[in-house]
Design a protein around this motif. Structure first.
Motif, short mmCIF file in Angstrom:
data_model
loop_
_atom_site.label_atom_id
_atom_site.label_comp_id
_atom_site.label_asym_id
_atom_site.label_seq_id
_atom_site.Cartn_x
_atom_site.Cartn_y
_atom_site.Cartn_z
N THR A 161 -46.87 91.12 -42.34
CA THR A 161 -47.98 91.29 -41.41
C THR A 161 -49.19 91.78 -42.20
OG1 THR A 161 -46.54 91.76 -39.52
CG2 THR A 161 -48.83 92.49 -39.37
N VAL A 162 -50.20 90.95 -42.24
CA VAL A 162 -51.40 91.25 -43.02
C VAL A 162 -52.41 91.95 -42.12
CG1 VAL A 162 -53.24 90.28 -44.43
CG2 VAL A 162 -50.97 89.21 -44.42
N THR A 175 -65.05 100.22 -37.28
CA THR A 175 -64.26 99.22 -38.00
C THR A 175 -63.16 98.75 -37.07
OG1 THR A 175 -64.71 100.17 -40.19
CG2 THR A 175 -62.70 98.86 -39.96
N PHE A 176 -62.95 97.43 -37.03
CA PHE A 176 -61.86 96.94 -36.19
C PHE A 176 -60.73 96.40 -37.07
CE2 PHE A 176 -64.49 93.09 -36.61
CZ PHE A 176 -63.54 92.11 -36.87
N ARG A 177 -59.53 96.46 -36.55
CA ARG A 177 -58.36 95.97 -37.28
C ARG A 177 -57.86 94.68 -36.65
NH1 ARG A 177 -53.65 99.72 -39.53
NH2 ARG A 177 -55.33 99.95 -41.06
N ALA A 178 -57.70 93.66 -37.48
CA ALA A 178 -57.06 92.41 -37.07
C ALA A 178 -55.78 92.26 -37.87
CB ALA A 178 -57.98 91.22 -37.31
N THR A 179 -54.76 91.71 -37.27
CA THR A 179 -53.50 91.48 -37.97
C THR A 179 -53.03 90.05 -37.75
OG1 THR A 179 -52.06 92.14 -36.13
CG2 THR A 179 -52.85 93.90 -37.59
N VAL A 180 -52.26 89.54 -38.70
CA VAL A 180 -51.66 88.22 -38.57
C VAL A 180 -50.35 88.22 -39.35
CG1 VAL A 180 -52.87 87.23 -40.57
CG2 VAL A 180 -52.07 85.73 -38.73
N ARG A 181 -49.36 87.54 -38.81
CA ARG A 181 -48.06 87.44 -39.47
C ARG A 181 -48.04 86.17 -40.31
NH1 ARG A 181 -43.37 85.49 -37.39
NH2 ARG A 181 -44.29 85.45 -35.30
N VAL A 182 -47.73 86.31 -41.61
CA VAL A 182 -47.74 85.19 -42.55
C VAL A 182 -46.34 85.03 -43.11
CG1 VAL A 182 -48.77 84.21 -44.62
CG2 VAL A 182 -50.13 85.70 -43.15
N ARG A 183 -45.84 83.80 -43.10
CA ARG A 183 -44.49 83.51 -43.57
C ARG A 183 -44.52 82.38 -44.60
NH1 ARG A 183 -39.35 84.55 -41.95
NH2 ARG A 183 -37.74 82.99 -42.38
N ASN A 184 -43.80 82.56 -45.68
CA ASN A 184 -43.59 81.50 -46.66
C ASN A 184 -42.46 80.62 -46.16
OD1 ASN A 184 -42.88 79.87 -48.82
ND2 ASN A 184 -43.05 81.49 -50.36
N THR A 185 -42.79 79.43 -45.70
CA THR A 185 -41.80 78.56 -45.06
C THR A 185 -41.14 77.58 -46.04
OG1 THR A 185 -43.59 77.06 -44.43
CG2 THR A 185 -42.91 78.71 -42.82
N GLY A 186 -41.47 77.70 -47.33
CA GLY A 186 -40.87 76.81 -48.32
C GLY A 186 -39.83 77.52 -49.16
N ASP A 187 -39.50 76.90 -50.30
CA ASP A 187 -38.46 77.45 -51.16
C ASP A 187 -39.00 77.86 -52.53
OD1 ASP A 187 -38.99 74.97 -52.17
OD2 ASP A 187 -36.97 74.17 -51.89
N VAL A 188 -40.34 78.11 -52.60
CA VAL A 188 -40.98 78.52 -53.85
C VAL A 188 -41.75 79.80 -53.60
CG1 VAL A 188 -42.68 77.89 -55.60
CG2 VAL A 188 -41.20 76.13 -54.63
N ALA A 189 -41.56 80.80 -54.46
CA ALA A 189 -42.36 82.02 -54.37
C ALA A 189 -43.82 81.68 -54.64
CB ALA A 189 -41.87 83.05 -55.38
N ASP A 204 -50.38 83.40 -50.95
CA ASP A 204 -51.30 82.81 -49.99
C ASP A 204 -52.61 83.61 -50.02
OD1 ASP A 204 -52.35 81.26 -47.98
OD2 ASP A 204 -51.24 82.22 -46.36
N VAL A 205 -53.70 82.92 -49.81
CA VAL A 205 -55.00 83.58 -49.64
C VAL A 205 -55.34 83.49 -48.16
CG1 VAL A 205 -57.43 83.66 -50.29
CG2 VAL A 205 -55.70 82.99 -51.98
N VAL A 206 -55.09 84.58 -47.45
CA VAL A 206 -55.28 84.61 -46.00
C VAL A 206 -56.74 84.94 -45.72
CG1 VAL A 206 -54.41 85.51 -43.82
CG2 VAL A 206 -52.91 85.43 -45.83
N GLN A 207 -57.39 84.11 -44.92
CA GLN A 207 -58.82 84.24 -44.67
C GLN A 207 -59.07 84.48 -43.18
OE1 GLN A 207 -60.54 80.61 -46.48
NE2 GLN A 207 -58.63 80.55 -47.65
N LEU A 208 -59.86 85.49 -42.88
CA LEU A 208 -60.19 85.84 -41.49
C LEU A 208 -61.64 85.45 -41.21
CD1 LEU A 208 -59.20 87.32 -38.88
CD2 LEU A 208 -60.29 89.37 -39.83
N TYR A 209 -61.83 84.61 -40.21
CA TYR A 209 -63.16 84.13 -39.83
C TYR A 209 -63.53 84.63 -38.44
CZ TYR A 209 -62.85 80.92 -43.78
OH TYR A 209 -62.74 80.39 -45.04
#
Length: 748
Positions: free
Chosen positions: A727-728, A675-689, A692-697
Motif C-alpha cells: 500500500t503506497v 496536507t492530504f494523504r492518498a493511498t493505493v494498493r500496488v501488486r506485482n502480478t508477474g513472475d519477475v521482481a 514500479d513508478v507509481v504516479q498520482l495525478y
C-alpha cells in the motif's frame, strides 16, 4: 577612492568591515570572473568572439571574484592543475591588499566536466529514473570530487522545464513536468551542497520556452505558464534545497531581457522567495544586452542595467562590469547598488570558508572516477532506461541469441553515451587524439561481455548525420546472418552545429537524424528479430517503430495507460515499409560512462526496466510545443483535425512484469495549507521482481481558469517481489494544487 557605504542587512560584521575598507576597484574586481585558460575552442556561446582583452595579471591586481573553469577548459592533469590553483590562491591571499581568494566554478551537469572525471547520465535520464534519492547520491559524489580539487561552485542543475523538444538543450533538462524537475533538481542541489560546493540553478527564467524551440529566441509566456510551470522548480530548490546561487536566462520575456529584469531577479527571487545567495550571469549575458538584445547603448549601459536588476557577478571574464567603478565615480550608478552585489559575493566567500582558507598542500593524488562513482553511474543509467514496447522477446534467452548483430552509428561509439556538457563531447572534441581518461565501454563491448556465449558481429550502417547509404547493405547482410539484430540509433551531442543535439543545435523536425530510420527499416525488412535502442538527447518521432495505442480525445486515457502498465502494447500496426516492427524498443537518454553495461544487463534480464518517459514521445514536430499539462482544448478534440496526442505519454514505461493498482483512497475534503494523504494498493502480478513508478495525478473539475486535464502531484518508486503487494502512501501538500486566479493571485 575609498567607499564608506554600510553593508546590507544580514551581513556579518566581517563582511561589513571588508566593504568599508575596499576601494571601488577592489569592489569591481569581486564582481567578475576570469577565464584564465580560454583559447580558440568554442566551449561557450560566442566565446570565440568574446575573449577578454584584459590580461589576467591586470584583472587580478585588486583581487578577483571567480576563476572560470580551471579544470574544465582543456584536458589538464587534475593533480598538476591543483598545484597551480593552490599557488594562485596563495598569491591572491598574500599579494593582494585585502587577501581575498577566488571562487572557482566548473560545469557539473553530468559530473565534474574535467579530464578523467566520472561522467554520469544526462539530466534527462535523471528525470526518466524518477529517483530523487539516487540523484542526491550522484550530487554528493560529484561534490566530493569538486571539493577535493578546490572547486567551490558548480553550474548545475538546469531547472528549465521542457516545453518544446526541438530545443537543442533538452538533454540538459530533467522533464516536462515541474514537480519532477523540482524534486529531482532539488535532490541534486542537496547532494552537491552537502559536500561544500554551491549549486547554481539555471536558467532563471523561461529559457526553455523560446519560440519554436530556438536557442536564445524570444519568449511569450503568460502569467500562468510562468507561475504554474516555469517558476516552481526554482522555488523548490531554494526553499527545500537551500540553493546558494542562481544563473540568469539569456532570453527576453515579452520584450524584456531577463538579464535586465528586476521583476524576476529581485522581485520574485529575493523579495518574494527570500533568496539571499548570489546571482551570476550566464556567460556573456551582460554584454548580450548590447550586442544581441540591443537594449543597451554600450558596455557601461549593459553593466548598469544588469547590476541594478540583480546580476551580482559577470561571468566568465571581465567585460561590461569593468565600467562599474567609473560609473559610481561619475554618478551614473548608485554606490549602494554596487555594494549590494559585493556584499553578497563576500558573504558567499565567507560561507565557503574562503576568507580563512589555507592553501598549503594541494592534493598529490586523486581518483575522479572511483569504483563507487561508476557504481552510481550504472545504477542511474539502469533506472533511466525506458522500455517502450516488447513482444516478449526481452529479456533475451541464451538459446535465441547464438548470433547477434550490433548495428547502427551509436552501437560502438563512446561519445554517443554522453551529453553535450560531458567533458568528452564539450571539450575533448577540440582535442582529437586525446584519450578520454576514463573507461567508456560501448554497447558493442558491453554486449560482448554480457553474452559471452554468442557470436557478435557489428556494422555501422550509416552515420548519425549525412546521406551516405554505402554502409546499409553490409548492415543488412550482418542482420540476415544473425539470430537477432540490435540496432542502436540516436544523437551525437555537441555545440552550435557540431552534432545533432546540444546547445545551439535546435531542429525543425523530430525525425531521427540522417538515414537512421531508413537503416532500421532495412534491417527490420530482413525478417531477423530487431531490438531498437534509441540513444538520444531529445524524444524523437518513433510511431513507425512502435505499436499503435488507442486514446480518447479530451480524456486522461494516455496517462491511464501508464498506470495500467499494459503489456498489450506489444501488439499493433506494422511499419508501412516492411510490414514488420522491432520486437522491442528501448529509449535511453545519454546514459553516461556505464550506459553500455546498463543496456547489456537489461537485455539479458539481470536488470528489469523501471524508467518512465520524462517527456512525451512526440507525434510530429508540427504538434509542438506540446505538454501533457494541457487543458481539454489543448489536446485532441472533435473541433480540430490536428492531433497532438503523443505516441507515448509522459510517465509511460513498460517492465518485464505487470502491475495492478487498486483501492485508491483520498479524503473528500482538505483545508487550505494542509496536507492530504492518498493511498493505493500496488501488486506485482508477474513472475519477475521489479520496481514500479507509481504516479498520482489530480484534476480540477471546475476552476476559475482553464486547468490541465491531469497534473502530477506525487510519485514513488516501489520495489516488489513477484506476487507481492504494497500500500503506497502519498502525502501531498494541498498547495501543489494552487494556481493564479482571475486576479493573478496564486492560491488554492
Amino acid at each position: 577612492m575609498m567607499s564608506q557605504s554600510p553593508g546590507s542587512a544580514g551581513q556579518s560584521s566581517r563582511v561589513e568591515a571588508l566593504l568599508a575598507r575596499m576601494t571601488l576597484e577592489e569592489k569591481q574586481a569581486q564582481l567578475v570572473g576570469f577565464w584564465v585558460d580560454q583559447g580558440d575552442e568554442v566551449v561557450a556561446p560566442m566565446s570565440g568572439e568574446k575573449q577578454s582583452s584584459t590580461r589576467y595579471e591586470d584583472a587580478s591586481e585588486h583581487g578577483i571574484g571567480h576563476l572560470t573553469r580551471v579544470y574544465g577548459t582543456r584536458p589538464v592533469d587534475p593533480v598538476e592543475r591543483a598545484e597551480w590553483l593552490w599557488a594562485e590562491q596563495r598569491r591572491l591571499k598574500d599579494q593582494t591588499r585585502l587577501g581575498i581568494p577566488a571562487i572557482v566554478h566548473e560545469e557539473c551537469l553530468t559530473g565534474l566536466a574535467g579530464w578523467k572525471a566520472a561522467t554520469f547520465p544526462t539530466p534527462l535520464a535523471w528525470g526518466a529514473a524518477f529517483d530523487p534519492d539516487l540523484v542526491e547520491e550522484v550530487g554528493r559524489a560529484v561534490g566530493s570530487s569538486m571539493r577535493s580539487l578546490g572547486i567551490h561552485q558548480g553550474l548545475a542543475p538546469v531547472l528549465d522545464v521542457i516545453r518544446d523538444p526541438r530545443w537543442g538543450r533538452v538533454d540538459e533538462c530533467i522533464a516536462e513536468d515541474p514537480l519532477v524537475v523540482g524534486r529531482v533538481g532539488t535532490a541534486y542541489v542537496r547532494g552537491l551542497q552537502s559536500e561544500g560546493v554551491h549549486a547554481t540553478l539555471k536558467h532563471f527564467i523561461g529559457y526553455s520556452a523560446s519560440r519554436a524551440g530556438r536557442n536564445h529566441a524570444p519568449v511569450s509566456a503568460g502569467l500562468r505558464e510562468i507561475e504554474d510551470v516555469l517558476l516552481p522548480p526554482f522555488e523548490m530548490a531554494i526553499h527545500e534545497g537551500g540553493a546558494r546561487s542562481v544563473m540568469n536566462s539569456y532570453v527576453d520575456i515579452d520584450g524584456v531581457p531577463v538579464t535586465a529584469d528586476a521583476r524576476y531577479l529581485t522581485g520574485i527571487l529575493r523579495d518574494r522567495w527570500g533568496f539571499d545567495g548570489v546571482v551570476v550571469s550566464d556567460y556573456f549575458a551582460v554584454d548580450f544586452l548590447r550586442s544581441m538584445h540591443r537594449v543597451a547603448a554600450d558596455s557601461a549601459d549593459a553593466a548598469r542595467l544588469a547590476l541594478t536588476a540583480g546580476i551580482d557577478v559577470e561571468l566568465p571574464s571581465p567585460d561590461a562590469y569593468v565600467t562599474l567603478a567609473g560609473q559610481v565615480r561619475d554618478g551614473r550608478l548608485p554606490l549602494e547598488i554596487l555594494d549590494r552585489a559585493v556584499g553578497r559575493v563576500l558573504a558567499q566567500k565567507e560561507e565557503l570558508g574562503l576568507l580563512d582558507a589555507d592553501f598549503d598542500t594541494p592534493p598529490t593524488a586523486i581518483d575522479l572516477d572511483p569504483a563507487e562513482h561508476r557504481a552510481l553511474a550504472r545504477r542511474l543509467a539502469e533506472e533511466s532506461i525506458v522500455l517502450l514496447s516488447n513482444d516478449g522477446t526481452l529479456p533475451l534467452a541464451p538459446s535465441t541469441t547464438a548470433r547477434i548483430a550490433l548495428i547502427g552509428p551509436n552501437a560502438d561509439s563512446a561519445e554517443a553515451l554522453m551529453g553535450c556538457y560531458s567533458f568528452v563531447n564539450h571539450v575533448l572534441a577540440h582535442h582529437p587524439g586525446t584519450p578520454a581518461g576514463i573507461a567508456l565501454p560501448t554497447v558493442v563491448e558491453a554486449v560482448r561481455d554480457e553474452f559471452r556465449h554468442a557470436e557478435i558481429t557489428s556494422a555501422i550502417g550509416c552515420d548519425v548525420e549525412g546521406d551516405d547509404r554505402s554502409g546499409i547493405p553490409a548492415a543488412v547482410d550482418a542482420a540476415t546472418d544473425a539470430d537477432l539484430a540490435i540496432v542502436v540509433v540516436g544523437d551525437r551531442a555537441g555545440l552550435f552545429g557540431r552534432g545533432t543535439v546540444g546547445e545551439g543545435n535546435d531542429v525543425e523536425d523530430l525525425e531521427l537524424p540522417g538515414l537512421q530510420r531508413e537503416l532500421v527499416e532495412a534491417v527490420v525488412a530482413t525478417g531477423t528479430p530487431v531490438i531498437l535502442i534509441a540513444m538520444t538527447g531529445r524524444p524523437y518521432v518513433l510511431d513507425w517503430a512502435l505499436p499503435a495505442r488507442a486514446t480518447a480525445a479530451g480524456t486522461m486515457t494516455g496517462l491511464g495507460a501508464v498506470n495500467s502498465a499494459d503489456a498489450a502494447d506489444a501488439a499493433g500496426s506494422p511499419t508501412a515499409s516492411s510490414g514488420r516492427l522491432p520486437v522491442a524498443v528501448l529509449q535511453t537518454f545519454f546514459p553516461g560512462e556505464e550506459g553500455g553495461p546498463a543496456l547489456a544487463r537489461m537485455l539479458s534480464g539481470r536488470v528489469t526496466p523501471s524508467g518512465r518517459l520524462p517527456v512525451s514521445l512526440p507525434r510530429s514536430a508540427g504538434a509542438q510545443p506540446y505538454s501533457y499539462l494541457h487543458p481539454v482544448l489543448g489536446g485532441l478534440t472533435d473541433v480540430t483535425s490536428a492531433d497532438s496526442t503523443p505516441v507515448r505519454p509522459f510517465g509511460f514505461g513498460l517492465s518485464y512484469t505487470t502491475f495492478a493498482r487498486a483501492d485508491l483512497t483520498a479524503p473528500a475534503a482538505v483545508g487550505h495549507g494542509e496536507t492530504f494523504r492518498a493511498t493505493v494498493r500496488v501488486r506485482n502480478t508477474g513472475d519477475v521482481a521489479a520496481t514500479d513508478v507509481v504516479q498520482l495525478y489530480a484534476h480540477d473539475e471546475v476552476a476559475s481558469v482553464t486547468r490541465p486535464v491531469a497534473q502530477l502531484v506525487d510519485f514513488r518508486r516501489v520495489a516488489l517481489a513477484p506476487g507481492s503487494e504494497e500500500t503506497v502512501e502519498f502525502d501531498v501538500p494541498v498547495d501543489r494544487l494552487a494556481f493564479p486566479g482571475l486576479d493573478g493571485v496564486k492560491r488554492v
